[in-house]
Scaffold this motif. Structure first.
Motif, PDB file in Angstrom:
ATOM      1  N   THR A 115      11.330 -20.589  19.291  1.00 23.00           N
ATOM      2  CA  THR A 115      10.372 -19.553  19.707  1.00 23.00           C
ATOM      3  C   THR A 115      10.390 -18.324  18.804  1.00 23.00           C
ATOM      4  N   PRO A 116      11.554 -17.850  18.313  1.00 22.09           N
ATOM      5  CA  PRO A 116      11.502 -16.705  17.392  1.00 22.09           C
ATOM      6  C   PRO A 116      10.651 -16.968  16.147  1.00 22.09           C
ATOM      7  N   VAL A 117      10.551 -18.234  15.718  1.00 17.50           N
ATOM      8  CA  VAL A 117       9.757 -18.553  14.520  1.00 17.50           C
ATOM      9  C   VAL A 117       8.279 -18.296  14.786  1.00 17.50           C
ATOM     10  N   ILE A 118       7.774 -18.745  15.941  1.00 14.61           N
ATOM     11  CA  ILE A 118       6.353 -18.515  16.239  1.00 14.61           C
ATOM     12  C   ILE A 118       6.100 -17.028  16.459  1.00 14.61           C
ATOM     13  N   ALA A 119       7.082 -16.314  17.024  1.00 15.17           N
ATOM     14  CA  ALA A 119       6.918 -14.875  17.228  1.00 15.17           C
ATOM     15  C   ALA A 119       6.754 -14.155  15.888  1.00 15.17           C
ATOM     16  N   ILE A 120       7.603 -14.499  14.914  1.00 14.68           N
ATOM     17  CA  ILE A 120       7.515 -13.883  13.588  1.00 14.68           C
ATOM     18  C   ILE A 120       6.197 -14.269  12.914  1.00 14.68           C
ATOM     19  N   THR A 121       5.784 -15.529  13.082  1.00 10.21           N
ATOM     20  CA  THR A 121       4.543 -15.995  12.463  1.00 10.21           C
ATOM     21  C   THR A 121       3.346 -15.216  12.991  1.00 10.21           C
ATOM     22  N   ILE A 122       3.317 -14.980  14.302  1.00 10.87           N
ATOM     23  CA  ILE A 122       2.210 -14.218  14.893  1.00 10.87           C
ATOM     24  C   ILE A 122       2.238 -12.776  14.391  1.00 10.87           C
ATOM     25  N   LEU A 123       3.437 -12.222  14.247  1.00  5.01           N
ATOM     26  CA  LEU A 123       3.536 -10.859  13.690  1.00  5.01           C
ATOM     27  C   LEU A 123       2.983 -10.811  12.268  1.00  5.01           C
ATOM     28  N   LEU A 124       3.278 -11.857  11.468  1.00  9.07           N
ATOM     29  CA  LEU A 124       2.770 -11.886  10.099  1.00  9.07           C
ATOM     30  C   LEU A 124       1.248 -11.992  10.069  1.00  9.07           C
ATOM     31  N   VAL A 125       0.672 -12.769  10.988  1.00  7.58           N
ATOM     32  CA  VAL A 125      -0.787 -12.854  11.082  1.00  7.58           C
ATOM     33  C   VAL A 125      -1.366 -11.483  11.409  1.00  7.58           C
ATOM     34  N   THR A 166      -4.914 -11.842  21.589  1.00 11.76           N
ATOM     35  CA  THR A 166      -4.444 -13.166  22.021  1.00 11.76           C
ATOM     36  C   THR A 166      -3.059 -13.450  21.452  1.00 11.76           C
ATOM     37  N   GLY A 167      -2.879 -13.151  20.159  1.00  8.01           N
ATOM     38  CA  GLY A 167      -1.576 -13.349  19.535  1.00  8.01           C
ATOM     39  C   GLY A 167      -0.488 -12.534  20.206  1.00  8.01           C
ATOM     40  N   LEU A 168      -0.818 -11.306  20.595  1.00  9.57           N
ATOM     41  CA  LEU A 168       0.158 -10.454  21.279  1.00  9.57           C
ATOM     42  C   LEU A 168       0.551 -11.062  22.625  1.00  9.57           C
ATOM     43  N   GLY A 169      -0.452 -11.626  23.326  1.00  6.49           N
ATOM     44  CA  GLY A 169      -0.146 -12.297  24.584  1.00  6.49           C
ATOM     45  C   GLY A 169       0.829 -13.442  24.383  1.00  6.49           C
ATOM     46  N   VAL A 170       0.583 -14.285  23.374  1.00 10.44           N
ATOM     47  CA  VAL A 170       1.469 -15.418  23.081  1.00 10.44           C
ATOM     48  C   VAL A 170       2.853 -14.911  22.677  1.00 10.44           C
ATOM     49  N   PHE A 171       2.898 -13.831  21.891  1.00 12.38           N
ATOM     50  CA  PHE A 171       4.152 -13.220  21.437  1.00 12.38           C
ATOM     51  C   PHE A 171       5.016 -12.804  22.640  1.00 12.38           C
ATOM     52  N   ILE A 172       4.383 -12.156  23.616  1.00 11.98           N
ATOM     53  CA  ILE A 172       5.119 -11.679  24.798  1.00 11.98           C
ATOM     54  C   ILE A 172       5.587 -12.855  25.652  1.00 11.98           C
ATOM     55  N   ILE A 173       4.712 -13.865  25.821  1.00  8.76           N
ATOM     56  CA  ILE A 173       5.082 -15.064  26.597  1.00  8.76           C
ATOM     57  C   ILE A 173       6.296 -15.741  25.959  1.00  8.76           C
ATOM     58  N   GLY A 174       6.364 -15.700  24.611  1.00  7.02           N
ATOM     59  CA  GLY A 174       7.502 -16.295  23.913  1.00  7.02           C
ATOM     60  C   GLY A 174       8.821 -15.665  24.321  1.00  7.02           C
ATOM     61  N   PHE A 175       8.827 -14.340  24.503  1.00  8.31           N
ATOM     62  CA  PHE A 175      10.060 -13.675  24.943  1.00  8.31           C
ATOM     63  C   PHE A 175      10.435 -14.080  26.362  1.00  8.31           C
ATOM     64  N   SER A 176       9.443 -14.316  27.206  1.00  4.23           N
ATOM     65  CA  SER A 176       9.714 -14.828  28.550  1.00  4.23           C
ATOM     66  C   SER A 176      10.438 -16.168  28.469  1.00  4.23           C
ATOM     67  N   SER A 177       9.967 -17.058  27.584  1.00  4.10           N
ATOM     68  CA  SER A 177      10.612 -18.372  27.406  1.00  4.10           C
ATOM     69  C   SER A 177      12.042 -18.218  26.900  1.00  4.10           C
ATOM     70  N   ILE A 178      12.240 -17.323  25.929  1.00  4.46           N
ATOM     71  CA  ILE A 178      13.579 -17.128  25.358  1.00  4.46           C
ATOM     72  C   ILE A 178      14.560 -16.677  26.436  1.00  4.46           C
ATOM     73  N   LEU A 179      14.152 -15.730  27.282  1.00  2.00           N
ATOM     74  CA  LEU A 179      15.044 -15.244  28.340  1.00  2.00           C
ATOM     75  C   LEU A 179      15.373 -16.346  29.333  1.00  2.00           C
ATOM     76  N   THR A 180      14.379 -17.178  29.665  1.00  2.00           N
ATOM     77  CA  THR A 180      14.624 -18.290  30.585  1.00  2.00           C
ATOM     78  C   THR A 180      15.606 -19.287  29.964  1.00  2.00           C
ATOM     79  N   GLY A 181      15.390 -19.642  28.688  1.00  4.79           N
ATOM     80  CA  GLY A 181      16.278 -20.580  28.015  1.00  4.79           C
ATOM     81  C   GLY A 181      17.704 -20.055  27.936  1.00  4.79           C
ATOM     82  N   LEU A 182      17.840 -18.774  27.581  1.00  2.00           N
ATOM     83  CA  LEU A 182      19.166 -18.144  27.509  1.00  2.00           C
ATOM     84  C   LEU A 182      19.872 -18.225  28.862  1.00  2.00           C
ATOM     85  N   ASN A 183      19.129 -17.912  29.922  1.00  2.00           N
ATOM     86  CA  ASN A 183      19.683 -17.931  31.275  1.00  2.00           C
ATOM     87  C   ASN A 183      20.186 -19.319  31.648  1.00  2.00           C
TER      88      ASN A 183
END
Length: 536
Positions: free
Chosen positions: A210-220, A157-174
């Motif tokens: 979003t990078p903060v939650i990504a790192i947090t999930i990696l730490l979990v 589940t955490g991996l799913g959220v992690f990947i979705i976070g990168f989708s958000s980052i790319l959209t925001g950057l765009n």
């Protein structure tokens, strides 16, 4: 140009599954997102239905405790990460930002398509976790339970959220690059629609948070697999560190959900009251203020965890402060409506619904910013009602209002106005009947996340479940008539609402490259003709 070419638009320019799955047209990608978020909304709604059915009776007779924990966890994860956060930016933002800027597409079209594939990949991981037995930590993944004790699918589940976070980052950057670099001639910052301002502020939050939650999930995941002492006090870690990291993202995430809806409401209020937005610059700046202040209030989720009294007082004051720019928007919308030529079309009904529900959610947020009250209602149904009024009442009202407003532009078709107004009314009544009783339940002391409760709470729970049934019907009606309208609806004019904005200056539906000629902006946003004041 011959007649055949003039009838070409982004929907019929190419056919076949491949033409959609490999498209770089922002409008087609927006429709891919529309289908995807609707699918996940249906799954999240199914889990919500199961929760309300369980709570019909005090005994907890539909699920065992472990299964109930999985049901509300999957409801939260899917609704927050797969629907509420991406819905408006990914569907309406993707479709409209280039049109509103007078651009041919987003700045990075291939990255836009990649963001959708990442979203789907993250969603599939989440569904895999759900189908394999689910996860029972709650959508907040609190440690040390999620790292040491839970034997469910936390990492998947955490991996799913992690990947979705990168989708958000790319959209925001765009969005940020497009808004900076691709505005039409004459479209200065203070001629931008407020929809653009709100998405710009949202994109800043996405990029920084979003990078903060990504790192947090990696730490979990690292602690769970390698038994590192990051959050587990038994290994020398600090469980409050997880809460600080989690809420540093997850409170701004509330504004990722609500700011785009505020942008939609600004467009609706201006169009359907035929007036310029009162205090345009204040409303624009308030979006940026919400984005900045939203990062400074995360610990109001932690008043009951034992943080220092001084820290709690500071976060309490900051939480009151963040209400000011939100109030600016509500007051300015109200001032815009004053003496406006208001028409009660469906999108405007959703705008009124948004203002009402968001105001209730915001005012109850002030209760929770107050230390004394928060300690009593933390982890009760008062919290559940509060955040649903903001996140679900606010975000979905904005999303539905935006879909109805721009549907003629998206599809080239009109929907049945009578059914649409009826659905808006059903959703508003169903929502309030579902969640207002939960304020009372929380005030009386019913804790959240329990599947059984004292019998004296049953009447309010039955009301809440009845409201959820009405709400579900309200959400199904638009799904039916939108699909119906694609085939049987009347063709829409280029500007059916007689609205201002560049998106209404191209055909409905738009051609692949949006505009046949580069538009030039010569007037302010919302330049509706002002009536002369009546002399008394």
């Amino acid at each position: 140009m011959n007649e055949q070419d003039s009838k070409k638009n982004y929907l019929n320019v190419a056919y076949g599954v491949k033409s959609w799955l490999l498209t770089t047209d922002h409008k087609r990608i927006a429709l891919l997102y529309l289908i995807s978020v609707t699918f996940f909304f249906a799954i999240g709604g199914l889990f919500a239905t199961l929760i309300r059915l369980e709570l019909l009776t005090p005994q907890g007779d539909l699920f065992q405790s472990e299964n109930y924990n999985k049901v509300f966890t999957m409801h939260g994860v899917i609704m927050v990460f797969l629907f509420l956060i991406p819905a408006i930016p990914s569907v309406l933002g993707n479709f409209l930002i280039p049109l509103m800027l007078g651009a041919r597409d987003l700045a990075l079209p291939r990255i836009n398509l990649l963001s959708w594939y990442l979203y789907i990949t993250g969603g599939l991981f989440t569904i895999y976790a759900m189908a394999s037995g689910g996860v029972d930590t709650g959508w907040t993944f609190y440690t040390p339970y999620s790292t040491s004790f839970s034997n469910t699918h936390v990492i998947a589940t955490g991996l799913g959220v992690f990947i979705i976070g990168f989708s958000s980052i790319l959209t925001g950057l765009n969005f940020i690059v497009t808004i900076h670099k691709m505005r039409a001639p004459g479209l200065s910052w203070f001629r931008l629609p407020l929809f653009i301002w709100s998405h710009y502020a949202t994109s800043i939050i996405i990029m920084l948070g979003t990078p903060v939650i990504a790192i947090t999930i990696l730490l979990v995941a690292a602690e769970r697999t390698l038994h590192l002492g990051i959050f587990d006090p038994k290994l020398g870690g600090d469980p409050l560190l997880f809460q600080h990291l989690f809420w540093f993202y997850s409170h701004p995430a509330v504004y990722i959900m609500i700011l785009p809806a505020m942008g939609v409401v600004s467009e609706l209020v201006a169009t359907f009251s035929r007036k310029r937005i009162y205090g345009y610059q204040f409303v624009a700046y308030s979006s940026i203020a919400i984005a900045v202040l939203g990062f400074l209030v995360w610990a109001h989720h932690m008043f009951a965890t034992g943080i220092s009294v001084y820290a709690a007082m500071i976060f309490s004051v900051l939480s009151f402060l963040v209400a000011i720019p939100s109030a600016v928007k509500v007051f300015n919308w109200t001032a815009t409506l004053h003496k406006g030529s208001i028409s009660y079309d469906t999108p405007m009904l959703y705008a009124f619904g948004f203002i009402g529900l968001f105001t209730v959610g915001g005012l109850t947020g002030l209760f929770l910013a107050s230390l004394g009250v928060d300690l009593h209602v933390t982890d009760t149904y008062f919290i559940v009602a509060h955040f649903h009024y903001i996140m679900v009442g606010g975000t979905i009202m904005g999303y539905m209002g935006g879909l109805h407003y721009w549907w003629p532009k998206i599809s080239g078709k009109k929907y049945p106005e009578g059914w649409a107004r009826f659905a808006a009314l059903v959703i508003f009544i169903g929502f309030n009947l579902t969640f207002f009783p939960q304020f009372i339940l929380g005030y009386l002391g019913m804790p959240r996340r329990y599947h059984f409760y004292p019998p004296e709470f049953q009447v309010l729970n039955v009301m809440s479940t009845a409201g959820a049934s009405i709400l579900a019907i309200g959400y199904l009606i638009p799904l039916v008539y939108f699909i119906w309208s694609m085939r049987y609806g009347q063709s829409a004019a280029a500007n059916p609402w007689n609205a201002k904005g560049l998106e209404w200056q191209t055909s409905s539906p738009p051609p692949t490259h949006n505009f046949l000629e580069q538009p030039v902006v010569t007037e302010e946003a919302y330049a509706y003709p002002q009536e002369e004041p009546h002399l008394v």
